[in-house]
Design an enzyme around this catalytic site. Structure first.
Site, PDB file in Angstrom:
ATOM      1  N   CYS A 124       0.834  -1.206   0.000  1.00  0.00           N
ATOM      2  CA  CYS A 124       0.000   0.000   0.000  1.00  0.00           C
ATOM      3  C   CYS A 124       0.867   1.254   0.000  1.00  0.00           C
ATOM      4  O   CYS A 124       0.452   2.296  -0.518  1.00  0.00           O
ATOM      5  CB  CYS A 124      -0.950  -0.002   1.190  1.00  0.00           C
ATOM      6  SG  CYS A 124      -0.134  -0.042   2.797  1.00  0.00           S
ATOM      7  N   HIS A 136      -1.527   1.575   7.449  1.00  0.00           N
ATOM      8  CA  HIS A 136      -2.066   1.467   6.097  1.00  0.00           C
ATOM      9  C   HIS A 136      -2.022   2.845   5.431  1.00  0.00           C
ATOM     10  O   HIS A 136      -2.337   3.864   6.056  1.00  0.00           O
ATOM     11  CB  HIS A 136      -3.500   0.938   6.126  1.00  0.00           C
ATOM     12  CG  HIS A 136      -4.084   0.707   4.766  1.00  0.00           C
ATOM     13  ND1 HIS A 136      -3.558  -0.221   3.878  1.00  0.00           N
ATOM     14  CD2 HIS A 136      -5.124   1.295   4.123  1.00  0.00           C
ATOM     15  CE1 HIS A 136      -4.265  -0.205   2.763  1.00  0.00           C
ATOM     16  NE2 HIS A 136      -5.225   0.713   2.884  1.00  0.00           N
TER      17      HIS A 136
END
Length: 571
Positions: free
Chosen positions: A204, A522
């Site tokens: 990510c 994230h």
């Protein structure tokens, strides 16, 4: 009226100023030597007979709304309001000849009461700059006589933008040889080129940065206009390696990615080939562990730069404009001034940069907590809302920039060698931006590493960032002008001719955010198309509101200049 000195426009000397200098000789302004005051170290100079004095007009008692000027001959203070009553002009007319020249008490700049305009004297301006440096550590300053010679000021040619319209022949050529970029009958509300990127295993960090770069206007235009043809580059690579495939070219994979993303296919794209190519260039980061998005951004730009530099066979200077596409877009120049606190000697250095690392303002937002729930199929506003601790104040991007360019007194353990004193002295350091990049990337330092405690932590503090940003207050020219005033040639080098001929107004178009802990977080990117924002969460693209973007925990912000100017080629 004006004249040119080395290509620079320089105002003609005022006739009253010339008469004043002939009447008083070379020591015309020596009476001001004990009146120079500098508030903070490195601040702007002002004129005060006493440090606690509050100057006011001797005619009307005004001390706030109008500018105040002190007569250089008799020290009488008078006010002046443009297009209104001028007590400064009345004072000059009521006195004998020689009272026409005054000095601004707040800016230490010369003013002609007869001409009712600011006047310039190079010797006076340069002397005040030197005296101001000395005044940072001494109470009384000796006004030195100095003749300022203009530096080697560069000339630059500018051309105005001219709108291009194709003629009939060019219209036929474009119609016959062009392929439509997108299908006009497509009813999808998602902007063209906005495509999800599959997560290949803790990637990510890579996807978030790639989304920002894929929609950076200048990079997009460069690769979509075939400025880097991957097929030609691969043939050249084989030819240079005796028929063998050499090291993979990262720019070729970027070119392939642009072609795939803007092909019209809406299914998520897997940048596996790019990831493998990047691993070949950054072997120390070749793993499926979570990496830092900013570290990936720097590594990627450097690898593209190294490839082009090797192909052309000569080194390039970042920020000069003659460099690879990555540095032409993101590279700027920082100016660092280190001033000796003993003698006022200033050492100036210039360093290229491809982003601006900013610390959060101290004691602001340190205890703010954030939470974000990942949603794949829908945009849940409540799940995306970030709750902030109401007891803590909020950091702002402008506040971080002000802190970045604020004068800083270095400690006794950071003394620098003064070339004038020939010993190590305590000093004052100030950073500023000499040249703005076309796209400014602001990196917020959210990850702290302590060598003493041998631990790392994340700074969970909210940061307010504007959608429109004016960078003019943080430029070297603005910061030096705030210190020295409107002098003709007060700066070392050619700061007045620094390459900041582009706009200082920027627009936000991408925000990379980080949620979660340091070791298990994230990354998500928010992209702006016109006035609509989209959230890019790996393979999922969802439309969001401005409030969600403002509440996000920004880690990297990308701003593009609002207006681009055109220059004539130097070749």
């Amino acid at each position: 009226m004006s004249s040119k000195i080395n290509g620079q426009v320089s105002p003609h000397s005022c006739s009253h100023l010339l008469q004043f200098r002939r009447r008083n000789g070379p020591d015309s302004f020596r009476a001001l030597q004990d009146c120079l005051r500098v508030k903070p170290p490195g601040g702007r100079a002002s004129i005060r007979r006493d440090p606690a004095e509050v100057p006011c007009c001797q005619a009307c008692g005004e001390s706030g709304s109008n500018r105040l000027y002190a007569c250089v001959t008799c020290a009488a203070v008078s006010c002046h309001a443009p297009q209104l009553t001028s007590h400064a002009a009345a004072h000059a007319q009521s006195m004998s000849p020689g009272h026409e020249i005054a000095v601004d008490v707040d800016r230490a700049e010369l003013f002609c009461c007869e001409c009712r305009d600011q006047v310039y004297d190079q010797g006076f301006d340069a002397a005040f700059v030197l005296a101001q440096n000395t005044a940072t550590t001494t109470t009384g300053s000796t006004l030195m006589q100095y003749s300022a010679e203009p530096g080697n000021l560069r000339k630059r040619r500018r051309v105005d933008y001219r709108h291009w319209s194709p003629d009939s022949r060019e219209c036929v050529t474009m119609t016959n040889l062009s392929t439509p970029l997108y299908d006009s009958t497509n009813s999808s509300d998602v902007p063209w080129g906005l495509r999800g990127l599959n997560n290949l295993g803790n990637t990510c960090f890579m996807n978030s940065v790639l989304q920002a770069l894929l929609h950076t206007p200048l990079l997009r235009n460069y690769f979509l206009s075939d400025r880097h043809n991957r097929y030609h580059c691969q043939q050249k690579n084989v030819a240079n390696n005796d028929g063998k495939n050499g090291r993979l070219c990262l720019a070729c994979d970027v070119d392939a990615m642009f072609s795939a993303v803007f092909s019209g296919d809406r299914t998520p794209y897997s940048p596996a080939k790019f990831l493998y190519s990047w691993w070949q260039h950054a072997a120390n980061l070749a793993s499926y562990e979570q990496q830092d998005a900013h570290e990936f951004f720097i590594s990627m730009l450097h690898r593209i730069h190294e490839k082009e530099e090797k192909d052309q066979g000569k080194p390039h200077s970042q920020g000069s404009g003659d460099c690879c596409i990555a540095h032409r877009v993101f590279s700027g120049i920082l100016r660092s001034d280190v001033m000796c606190m003993a003698c006022g000697f200033t050492s100036t250095t210039y360093d290229p940069c491809i982003d601006f690392p900013l610390d959060l303002e101290p004691n602001r937002g340190g205890s703010a907590k954030s939470s974000s729930t990942k949603s794949h199929n829908s945009c849940n506003v409540e799940a995306e809302r970030i709750s902030l601790n109401k007891d803590c104040s909020i950091s702002t991007l402008k506040g971080c920039l002000e802190r970045f360019t604020r004068p800083e007194r270095l400690g006794s353990d950071q003394k620098f060698f003064c070339q004038k004193c020939q010993v190590r002295q305590e000093c004052l350091k100030q950073m500023s931006i000499r040249k703005l990049p076309l796209v400014s990337c602001f990196h917020i330092k959210r990850f702290e590493h302590s060598s003493i405690r041998k631990m790392s932590r994340k700074v969970d503090g909210h940061l307010q960032f504007p959608f429109s940003l004016d960078m003019a207050p943080y430029l070297s020219s603005s910061i030096l002008r705030s210190r020295f005033g409107h002098r003709i040639f007060p700066f070392d080098g050619d700061e007045q001719d620094a390459p900041n001929d582009l706009s200082s107004e920027f627009e936000l178009f991408a925000v990379v955010t980080h949620t979660g802990r340091l070791d298990a977080g994230h990354y998500v990117t928010y992209l702006r198309f016109s006035n609509q924002w989209y959230k890019c969460d790996d393979a999922w693209i969802t439309q969001v509101s401005e409030n969600i973007v403002r509440a996000a925990q920004g880690y990297m912000m990308f701003y593009v200049q609002k207006m681009l100017c055109y220059r004539a080629s130097e070749k």
